[in-house]
Scaffold this motif. Sequence first.
Motif, mmCIF file in Angstrom:
data_model
loop_
_atom_site.group_PDB
_atom_site.id
_atom_site.type_symbol
_atom_site.label_atom_id
_atom_site.label_comp_id
_atom_site.label_asym_id
_atom_site.label_seq_id
_atom_site.Cartn_x
_atom_site.Cartn_y
_atom_site.Cartn_z
ATOM 1 N N TRP A 233 -45.083 -8.635 9.292
ATOM 2 C CA TRP A 233 -43.988 -8.003 9.997
ATOM 3 C C TRP A 233 -44.129 -8.177 11.513
ATOM 4 O O TRP A 233 -43.164 -8.473 12.212
ATOM 5 C CB TRP A 233 -43.864 -6.515 9.643
ATOM 6 N N LEU A 234 -45.366 -8.036 12.019
ATOM 7 C CA LEU A 234 -45.585 -8.230 13.458
ATOM 8 C C LEU A 234 -45.208 -9.657 13.862
ATOM 9 O O LEU A 234 -44.650 -9.878 14.935
ATOM 10 C CB LEU A 234 -47.052 -7.932 13.809
ATOM 11 N N ASP A 235 -45.486 -10.617 12.985
ATOM 12 C CA ASP A 235 -45.101 -12.002 13.274
ATOM 13 C C ASP A 235 -43.583 -12.149 13.312
ATOM 14 O O ASP A 235 -43.034 -12.838 14.171
ATOM 15 C CB ASP A 235 -45.693 -12.952 12.221
ATOM 16 N N GLU A 236 -42.913 -11.507 12.360
ATOM 17 C CA GLU A 236 -41.443 -11.562 12.346
ATOM 18 C C GLU A 236 -40.842 -10.993 13.622
ATOM 19 O O GLU A 236 -39.975 -11.610 14.253
ATOM 20 C CB GLU A 236 -40.894 -10.723 11.182
ATOM 21 N N VAL A 237 -41.306 -9.791 13.989
ATOM 22 C CA VAL A 237 -40.799 -9.147 15.206
ATOM 23 C C VAL A 237 -41.069 -10.052 16.406
ATOM 24 O O VAL A 237 -40.210 -10.231 17.278
ATOM 25 C CB VAL A 237 -41.464 -7.767 15.417
ATOM 26 N N SER A 238 -42.245 -10.674 16.423
ATOM 27 C CA SER A 238 -42.620 -11.504 17.561
ATOM 28 C C SER A 238 -41.742 -12.752 17.666
ATOM 29 O O SER A 238 -41.381 -13.172 18.764
ATOM 30 C CB SER A 238 -44.091 -11.910 17.462
ATOM 31 N N ARG A 239 -41.387 -13.331 16.527
ATOM 32 C CA ARG A 239 -40.524 -14.514 16.558
ATOM 33 C C ARG A 239 -39.138 -14.168 17.094
ATOM 34 O O ARG A 239 -38.528 -14.936 17.840
ATOM 35 C CB ARG A 239 -40.424 -15.156 15.168
ATOM 36 N N GLU A 240 -38.666 -12.995 16.729
ATOM 37 C CA GLU A 240 -37.391 -12.485 17.228
ATOM 38 C C GLU A 240 -37.446 -12.336 18.751
ATOM 39 O O GLU A 240 -36.565 -12.799 19.469
ATOM 40 C CB GLU A 240 -37.216 -11.105 16.604
ATOM 41 N N ARG A 241 -38.518 -11.675 19.245
ATOM 42 C CA ARG A 241 -38.668 -11.467 20.683
ATOM 43 C C ARG A 241 -38.843 -12.804 21.399
ATOM 44 O O ARG A 241 -38.361 -12.994 22.504
ATOM 45 C CB ARG A 241 -39.888 -10.600 20.987
ATOM 46 N N TYR A 242 -39.565 -13.714 20.757
ATOM 47 C CA TYR A 242 -39.796 -15.050 21.319
ATOM 48 C C TYR A 242 -38.467 -15.713 21.656
ATOM 49 O O TYR A 242 -38.277 -16.259 22.730
ATOM 50 C CB TYR A 242 -40.568 -15.881 20.297
ATOM 51 N N ASP A 243 -37.520 -15.622 20.721
ATOM 52 C CA ASP A 243 -36.226 -16.265 20.931
ATOM 53 C C ASP A 243 -35.497 -15.685 22.142
ATOM 54 O O ASP A 243 -34.740 -16.383 22.802
ATOM 55 C CB ASP A 243 -35.352 -16.123 19.673
ATOM 56 N N ARG A 244 -35.740 -14.413 22.410
ATOM 57 C CA ARG A 244 -35.077 -13.784 23.553
ATOM 58 C C ARG A 244 -35.789 -14.077 24.869
ATOM 59 O O ARG A 244 -35.165 -14.156 25.915
ATOM 60 C CB ARG A 244 -35.053 -12.256 23.368
ATOM 61 N N LEU A 245 -37.114 -14.211 24.821
ATOM 62 C CA LEU A 245 -37.912 -14.230 26.052
ATOM 63 C C LEU A 245 -38.289 -15.629 26.532
ATOM 64 O O LEU A 245 -38.591 -15.831 27.702
ATOM 65 C CB LEU A 245 -39.216 -13.432 25.848
ATOM 66 N N VAL A 246 -38.304 -16.595 25.598
ATOM 67 C CA VAL A 246 -38.860 -17.909 25.937
ATOM 68 C C VAL A 246 -37.735 -18.929 26.037
ATOM 69 O O VAL A 246 -36.828 -18.948 25.206
ATOM 70 C CB VAL A 246 -39.888 -18.355 24.871
ATOM 71 N N SER A 247 -37.763 -19.761 27.081
ATOM 72 C CA SER A 247 -36.825 -20.875 27.121
ATOM 73 C C SER A 247 -37.542 -22.149 27.525
ATOM 74 O O SER A 247 -38.637 -22.129 28.076
ATOM 75 C CB SER A 247 -35.645 -20.567 28.040
ATOM 76 N N ARG A 248 -36.883 -23.228 27.211
ATOM 77 C CA ARG A 248 -37.481 -24.540 27.364
ATOM 78 C C ARG A 248 -36.973 -25.162 28.655
ATOM 79 O O ARG A 248 -35.830 -24.951 29.044
ATOM 80 C CB ARG A 248 -36.998 -25.388 26.189
ATOM 81 N N LEU A 253 -42.353 -24.739 28.942
ATOM 82 C CA LEU A 253 -41.637 -23.528 28.533
ATOM 83 C C LEU A 253 -41.748 -22.505 29.648
ATOM 84 O O LEU A 253 -42.703 -22.523 30.404
ATOM 85 C CB LEU A 253 -42.285 -22.933 27.281
ATOM 86 N N HIS A 254 -40.742 -21.612 29.766
ATOM 87 C CA HIS A 254 -41.029 -20.427 30.559
ATOM 88 C C HIS A 254 -40.661 -19.147 29.830
ATOM 89 O O HIS A 254 -39.796 -19.123 28.973
ATOM 90 C CB HIS A 254 -40.499 -20.475 31.992
ATOM 91 N N ILE A 255 -41.388 -18.088 30.203
ATOM 92 C CA ILE A 255 -41.262 -16.788 29.550
ATOM 93 C C ILE A 255 -40.891 -15.760 30.605
ATOM 94 O O ILE A 255 -41.503 -15.728 31.678
ATOM 95 C CB ILE A 255 -42.606 -16.357 28.903
ATOM 96 N N ASP A 256 -39.906 -14.947 30.312
ATOM 97 C CA ASP A 256 -39.515 -13.834 31.173
ATOM 98 C C ASP A 256 -40.702 -12.862 31.278
ATOM 99 O O ASP A 256 -41.020 -12.154 30.324
ATOM 100 C CB ASP A 256 -38.288 -13.177 30.535
ATOM 101 N N ALA A 257 -41.367 -12.842 32.451
ATOM 102 C CA ALA A 257 -42.634 -12.111 32.573
ATOM 103 C C ALA A 257 -42.437 -10.606 32.437
ATOM 104 O O ALA A 257 -43.215 -9.934 31.750
ATOM 105 C CB ALA A 257 -43.313 -12.447 33.907
ATOM 106 N N ALA A 258 -41.410 -10.057 33.077
ATOM 107 C CA ALA A 258 -41.198 -8.610 33.000
ATOM 108 C C ALA A 258 -40.874 -8.197 31.567
ATOM 109 O O ALA A 258 -41.386 -7.198 31.057
ATOM 110 C CB ALA A 258 -40.066 -8.204 33.938
ATOM 111 N N GLY A 259 -40.026 -8.994 30.916
ATOM 112 C CA GLY A 259 -39.686 -8.708 29.517
ATOM 113 C C GLY A 259 -40.921 -8.762 28.630
ATOM 114 O O GLY A 259 -41.128 -7.908 27.768
ATOM 115 N N LEU A 260 -41.753 -9.751 28.886
ATOM 116 C CA LEU A 260 -42.979 -9.907 28.096
ATOM 117 C C LEU A 260 -43.873 -8.676 28.243
ATOM 118 O O LEU A 260 -44.363 -8.122 27.260
ATOM 119 C CB LEU A 260 -43.728 -11.156 28.565
ATOM 120 N N LEU A 261 -44.068 -8.241 29.477
ATOM 121 C CA LEU A 261 -44.993 -7.133 29.729
ATOM 122 C C LEU A 261 -44.433 -5.792 29.265
ATOM 123 O O LEU A 261 -45.179 -4.827 29.123
ATOM 124 C CB LEU A 261 -45.360 -7.076 31.212
ATOM 125 N N SER A 262 -43.124 -5.748 29.015
ATOM 126 C CA SER A 262 -42.571 -4.489 28.507
ATOM 127 C C SER A 262 -42.734 -4.380 26.986
ATOM 128 O O SER A 262 -42.481 -3.333 26.400
ATOM 129 C CB SER A 262 -41.095 -4.369 28.884
#
Lengths: 326, 326
Positions: A233-248, A253-262
């Motif tokens: 389940w943690l992997d599922e939730v993480s993949r969902e968040r990944y799609d929102r936070l990570v872009s190519r 790749l870059h990751i929204d740092a504030a979103g990540l840390l929240s």
Amino acid sequence: MTALHQRVRRTIQRHRLCPPGCRVLVGLSGGSDSVALTVLLRDLSEHGDFALVGLAHLNHRLRPTSDRDGDFCRQFGRTVGVPLFVESIDVAGYAQAQRLSVEDAARRVRYEFLHRVAMETSADRVAVGHTRDDQAETFLLKLVRGAGLTGLAAIYPQRGEIVRPLLDVSRAELRAFLDSRGLEWVDDESNQDIGNPRNRLRHGILPELELVYPSASAAIARTAGLVREDAQWLDEVSRERYDRLVSRFQAGLHIDAAGLLSEPPPIRRRVVLLALRCAFPTREIGLDHVEGALAVAAAETGGIDVPGGRVELQREKLVLHVQATA
Amino acid sequence: MTALHQRVRRTIQRHRLCPPGCRVLVGLSGGSDSVALTVLLRDLSEHGDFALVGLAHLNHRLRPTSDRDGDFCRQFGRTVGVPLFVESIDVAGYAQAQRLSVEDAARRVRYEFLHRVAMETSADRVAVGHTRDDQAETFLLKLVRGAGLTGLAAIYPQRGEIVRPLLDVSRAELRAFLDSRGLEWVDDESNQDIGNPRNRLRHGILPELELVYPSASAAIARTAGLVREDAQWLDEVSRERYDRLVSRFQAGLHIDAAGLLSEPPPIRRRVVLLALRCAFPTREIGLDHVEGALAVAAAETGGIDVPGGRVELQREKLVLHVQATA
């Protein structure tokens, strides 16, 4: 139906391993686990709504007794009245050609063979004989090897067409069942080789643990199942968040740092791991890299080098730069 | 500052164990772990922004050498120049009076003593010497005892005022550090008693694992930290869901069954465990009860008895009836 049959049926039901009308092929080595699996599934198929369509035995040509095992399986197939499919493959040669360990090569060749026979027999499930003991051993092995970041979860009850109806049953129970029916099996003498780490656990460390805690294997296997559920389940939730936070972008790749840390730590860690593995797919990414990248995101340290590139904080983005290869 | 100092400082920073201006008391047994902890924290306090305000030694009166340990601690306190607080308590008598095991009684008396000295010295943190080895041992112990449902997560870096700055360091590293400084410590001979399961792990099973996997303890301790993070967040999410799904009525609790089943398995399981423990607080609730209750919620079985009451599905509510006591 014995209590053992009922427990195996419960495992099948709980994990929906054999949906109504499904056709099951059994992977048969000739050892106690797969022989008991065959008998149990044959009995259950007579009361149930799935069909046992065949047995598949692979001769790995790794041991002098390989032919004897094949003969045993032929005889056993006739006894239980289920068609047997046999193939012989030079696993050692394949391992050498593919630069794999013999263990990895055997696993790959075996699952390919099982898949092929499943196609030929129109089977949609391939049952294999992993037991609760295998589950406990695998979990402990991953634990001491440090696979905590991913994959501590040990053996899945189902992966694609592969199903494992014996995961809640011990090897000793299966052998007692075979004895009670007067059924025989062949011993795989490679299981006795103490040079193999799994056998060292099986014959040395686990029995010693069970002297102090008689139900250690059962407890470990049960925990493995719970940890697997959590991780899934943690992997599922993480993949969902990944799609929102990570872009190519072009070079990584870059990751929204504030979103990540929240995100809470377990999700944060998994999103960064997924991103690092995606940016540097052929490299060994470990917990140190994940923690390093998180420290960069929190601006606790400057940029860091990782295998295959560099991680930096730039305008509120955690940037994973892939190194241009010359 | 040695590499060891830096690693301990990193542990302190990562888990925010000693916030700026905090006053730290150290629990000192006289063994290598707490002696090294004292020296490391004294050194770090000279470079850092926290103060080491005292050492607290409890004489448990359990061993013939208890007085020798107290003498050693007095001498050591003078050497490092930190005030020592000593108390002597008859732990065996307390255990008998409170019907506790000697181990549980010692733990309770010790933490009460540490809290009292912290109050007296205006300390807001109490540092104790648990190491990476303790972490690995505790995790393995919980694993083989079957604590997978809760509490596999082993030792926390912080619990209230108690902090554990040595959780990422091995006992062997601490002893090498003390040797390099020419510092001595006392050996706790009860650590050698093989009748104690923890010592059996420490002196038998873990060393054997490390013969095959030299970094087994480190790997296990690291995994324990990750699993703890996972569990902590899953527990938080579950408590949140619990507040939405569970309500109280006169004779027990009820849970919105459809809402419960729409949660992922790790949350579902934890919500039911919390509810069962809340409804039947003095009873032993295990995984079997949780799985039983979930089967009732899914209408896979009828009602079931649990210790202290009964679980039934009534008008789309999973009802936890507390049995009236005569």
